[in-house]
Scaffold this active site. Sequence first.
Site, PDB file in Angstrom:
ATOM      1  N   GLY A  45      48.376  46.860  38.567  1.00 17.47           N
ATOM      2  CA  GLY A  45      48.047  45.962  37.470  1.00 17.47           C
ATOM      3  C   GLY A  45      47.122  44.861  37.963  1.00 17.47           C
ATOM      4  N   GLN A  50      42.947  36.743  37.995  1.00 14.45           N
ATOM      5  CA  GLN A  50      42.927  37.161  39.405  1.00 14.45           C
ATOM      6  C   GLN A  50      41.515  37.479  39.894  1.00 14.45           C
ATOM      7  OE1 GLN A  50      46.321  40.201  38.893  1.00 14.45           O
ATOM      8  NE2 GLN A  50      46.520  39.497  40.999  1.00 14.45           N
ATOM      9  N   CYS A  92      51.943  40.881  44.992  1.00 12.88           N
ATOM     10  CA  CYS A  92      50.803  40.586  44.132  1.00 12.88           C
ATOM     11  C   CYS A  92      49.525  40.567  44.963  1.00 12.88           C
ATOM     12  CB  CYS A  92      51.047  39.217  43.481  1.00 12.88           C
ATOM     13  SG  CYS A  92      49.690  38.668  42.442  1.00 12.88           S
ATOM     14  N   LEU A  93      48.457  41.123  44.409  1.00 10.71           N
ATOM     15  CA  LEU A  93      47.171  41.160  45.122  1.00 10.71           C
ATOM     16  C   LEU A  93      46.665  39.754  45.426  1.00 10.71           C
ATOM     17  CD1 LEU A  93      45.258  43.985  43.186  1.00 10.71           C
ATOM     18  CD2 LEU A  93      46.353  44.153  45.431  1.00 10.71           C
ATOM     19  N   HIS A 134      54.784  40.842  34.798  1.00 10.51           N
ATOM     20  CA  HIS A 134      54.078  40.230  35.934  1.00 10.51           C
ATOM     21  C   HIS A 134      52.647  39.835  35.525  1.00 10.51           C
ATOM     22  CE1 HIS A 134      53.045  40.305  40.448  1.00 10.51           C
ATOM     23  NE2 HIS A 134      51.880  40.145  39.843  1.00 10.51           N
ATOM     24  N   GLU A 135      51.949  40.760  34.873  1.00 11.99           N
ATOM     25  CA  GLU A 135      50.547  40.489  34.513  1.00 11.99           C
ATOM     26  C   GLU A 135      50.436  39.450  33.399  1.00 11.99           C
ATOM     27  OE1 GLU A 135      48.534  41.430  36.617  1.00 11.99           O
ATOM     28  OE2 GLU A 135      49.746  43.007  37.540  1.00 11.99           O
ATOM     29  N   HIS A 138      50.605  36.025  34.694  1.00  8.68           N
ATOM     30  CA  HIS A 138      49.331  35.522  35.225  1.00  8.68           C
ATOM     31  C   HIS A 138      48.517  34.820  34.141  1.00  8.68           C
ATOM     32  CE1 HIS A 138      49.038  36.791  39.377  1.00  8.68           C
ATOM     33  NE2 HIS A 138      49.321  38.058  39.105  1.00  8.68           N
TER      34      HIS A 138
HETATM   35 ZN    ZN Z   1      49.987  39.522  40.402  1.00  4.73          ZN
END
Ligand code: ZN
Length: 172
Positions: A45, A50, A92-93, A134-135, A138
Site C-alpha cells: 500500500g 508518502q 511502513c515504507l 494504515h493507508e 496516512h
Molecule cells: Zn505507511
Amino acid sequence: MLLEIVKYPDPRLGEKCARVEAVTPELSELIGHMVETMYEKDGVGLAAPQIGEGIRLITVDDTGPKERKALRILVNPEIVESAGEKESEESCLSVPAFSTKIRRKETVTVKAQDEKGQDVCIRAEGLLAVILQHEIDHLDGVTIVDHAGRLKRALYDKKIAKWRKNREQAQA
Ligand code: ZN
C-alpha cells in the site's frame, strides 16, 4: 517513474490531506507512478503524502508486488463502517527499520472513488482491512510511530538522530 518516499520524521507525514476534487490527466499520471513505486519498493500500500503529495489518494494491493492481482486505486477513501478488533504487526515504507503492534478493526467498509472517478465500496477483512486502515491513517497525518508506545517511539527517535549524525559525519 519511481518516486522518492518521504520518510519519518518529515513534517509532511503529519499533515491532514486535502480531498481530491477531480481525476485529471495529471492525477492519472501520478497514480501510475505511485503504483510503480509501491511495487518496486515491495509495498502492499502507498498513500499520496508518502510521495510528498498532500491529497487523499491511496494505492493498495494486498497480493503484493509478486502477484499483483488485486490493485486498487482509491480516491477520497473513507471508512464508513467497522467491526471487531485485531492486533497487527505493521511496518511502513516511510518508517525504515521500525515495526509495531497496532490495534485495528477486524473488518472495515470503505467508500471511495476509483481511478476513473466512479464510486466504489469495499468490504474488507484480514490483511486488506489492515492495509486500508494504515493507508487512510496516512491521509490524516498519522503514521505507525504515532500508534507506538512512548518508550518505543523515544528509542526510535534516538536511533534516527544517531543515523543523521553518522551521515553528517560521513559527509564532513
Ligand atoms: Zn505507511
